[in-house]
Design an enzyme around this catalytic site. Sequence first.
Site, PDB file in Angstrom:
ATOM      1  N   TYR A 149     -39.086  22.091  20.322  1.00 12.91           N
ATOM      2  CA  TYR A 149     -40.232  22.490  19.499  1.00 12.91           C
ATOM      3  C   TYR A 149     -40.334  24.021  19.456  1.00 12.91           C
ATOM      4  CZ  TYR A 149     -41.221  17.558  20.232  1.00 12.91           C
ATOM      5  OH  TYR A 149     -41.115  16.202  20.287  1.00 12.91           O
TER       6      TYR A 149
ATOM      7  N   LYS B 260     -33.715  12.344  16.284  1.00 15.18           N
ATOM      8  CA  LYS B 260     -33.308  13.269  15.214  1.00 15.18           C
ATOM      9  C   LYS B 260     -31.876  13.757  15.428  1.00 15.18           C
ATOM     10  CE  LYS B 260     -38.036  14.609  14.130  1.00 15.18           C
ATOM     11  NZ  LYS B 260     -39.260  15.047  14.735  1.00 15.18           N
TER      12      LYS B 260
ATOM     13  N   VAL C  35     -41.964  13.262  21.875  1.00 13.98           N
ATOM     14  CA  VAL C  35     -43.343  13.126  22.356  1.00 13.98           C
ATOM     15  C   VAL C  35     -43.559  11.874  23.215  1.00 13.98           C
ATOM     16  CG1 VAL C  35     -44.455  14.526  20.554  1.00 13.98           C
ATOM     17  CG2 VAL C  35     -44.118  12.071  20.182  1.00 13.98           C
TER      18      VAL C  35
ATOM     19  N   TYR D 288     -36.994   6.761   9.281  1.00 10.32           N
ATOM     20  CA  TYR D 288     -37.300   7.819  10.245  1.00 10.32           C
ATOM     21  C   TYR D 288     -38.149   7.270  11.392  1.00 10.32           C
ATOM     22  CZ  TYR D 288     -39.994  11.575  12.309  1.00 10.32           C
ATOM     23  OH  TYR D 288     -40.615  12.393  13.219  1.00 10.32           O
TER      24      TYR D 288
ATOM     25  N   SER E 245     -38.602  12.007  18.907  1.00 13.27           N
ATOM     26  CA  SER E 245     -37.837  13.040  18.184  1.00 13.27           C
ATOM     27  C   SER E 245     -36.386  13.190  18.628  1.00 13.27           C
ATOM     28  CB  SER E 245     -38.508  14.399  18.351  1.00 13.27           C
ATOM     29  OG  SER E 245     -39.295  14.652  17.232  1.00 13.27           O
TER      30      SER E 245
HETATM   31  N1  GLU Z   1     -42.470   9.883  15.633  1.00 12.94           N
HETATM   32  C1  GLU Z   1     -43.054  11.146  15.988  1.00 12.94           C
HETATM   33  C2  GLU Z   1     -43.677  11.811  14.784  1.00 12.94           C
HETATM   34  O1  GLU Z   1     -43.142  11.766  13.724  1.00 12.94           O
HETATM   35  C3  GLU Z   1     -41.985  11.995  16.603  1.00 12.94           C
HETATM   36  C4  GLU Z   1     -42.533  13.285  17.080  1.00 12.94           C
HETATM   37  C5  GLU Z   1     -41.753  13.923  18.178  1.00 12.94           C
HETATM   38  O2  GLU Z   1     -41.271  13.281  19.116  1.00 12.94           O
HETATM   39  O3  GLU Z   1     -41.631  15.139  18.083  1.00 12.94           O
HETATM   40  O4  GLU Z   1     -44.708  12.369  14.845  1.00 12.94           O
END
Ligand code: GLU
Length: 305
Positions: free
Chosen positions: A237, A64, A255, A185, A61
Amino acid sequence: MQKILENALEIGRKYIPEGECASYIPELAKADKNHLGVCIRTRGMETFSAGDTKERFTIQSISKVITLMVALQHCGFNKVFEKMNMEPSGDAFNSLVKLDLTSDKPFNPMINAGAITTAGYLVPDVSFEDMLNYARCLCLDKDIVMDEKVFRSEMDHCARNRAISYLLQSKGILESDVEKSLELYTRMCSLSVTAESLAGLGLVLSNGGRHPETGERLIDKYAVQVAKTIMLTCGMYDGSGEFAVRVGIPSKSGVGGGILAVVEKRMGIGIYGPALNEKGNSIGGSHVLEYLSKELNLHMFAAEQ
Ligand code: GLU
């Protein structure tokens, strides 16, 4: 500084038994949960490292932040936030409940719905190779590649993200090709970085998007300002509020166990610790950052600077 980092690791390690590696992407479950590393890169071009800072893991994530900044630079603020909000969701990163029932816009670009929407803005004009180059450049790490195994593993287990993507399309939010947006993504999530690369990214962001040595502009300064603000409010989060109070450093976790932290005008901090707490943040890493924030007076609202 070295002693402070060693102490921070010692404290962080105590919490590792309480955490678990992510397993919903099977390849991530193979990580060694005992790994823990922290790297600091300062504006004075010093690097301090302790623990597992050269270990490669997937950015997940944290990508992002990069995707958001490139989209802001490429499409502008109004376009990016035309169909997306900038509010914390208070829900899990991969939730689709509120998106379906109560809202017509993803809550923010740090949750999956928002990041897939953002990837959709880029898909028509920006290739994955372009994005990989941005990642290498912004992390000051030319060795970043996509981890093919993690990418395949996630694409084979992405029913939920696919559901989110089609829900976004049904609501007219995602206008680009759904599968291509989901793939971009997921590719971005599969970039393999180190704690040192994340410290590099943090350093560039702490420097307003300029290369710390050459002064070259690597990314638009307004994009960096927006990204850092959203990291503070939504980066950890649904633990973002408590993290902001305890640590007070704009951060983004993934994650895969990484945390990117940006200490304004001072340094970037990168963490690797794949054992996660119940919110999905590196458990050892969160405690390392809390300790460093106190010891080095890094809280953005610290009483004394
Ligand atoms: N590729 C993971 C997903 O889409 C990223 C989640 C994360 O790191 O929060 O679930």
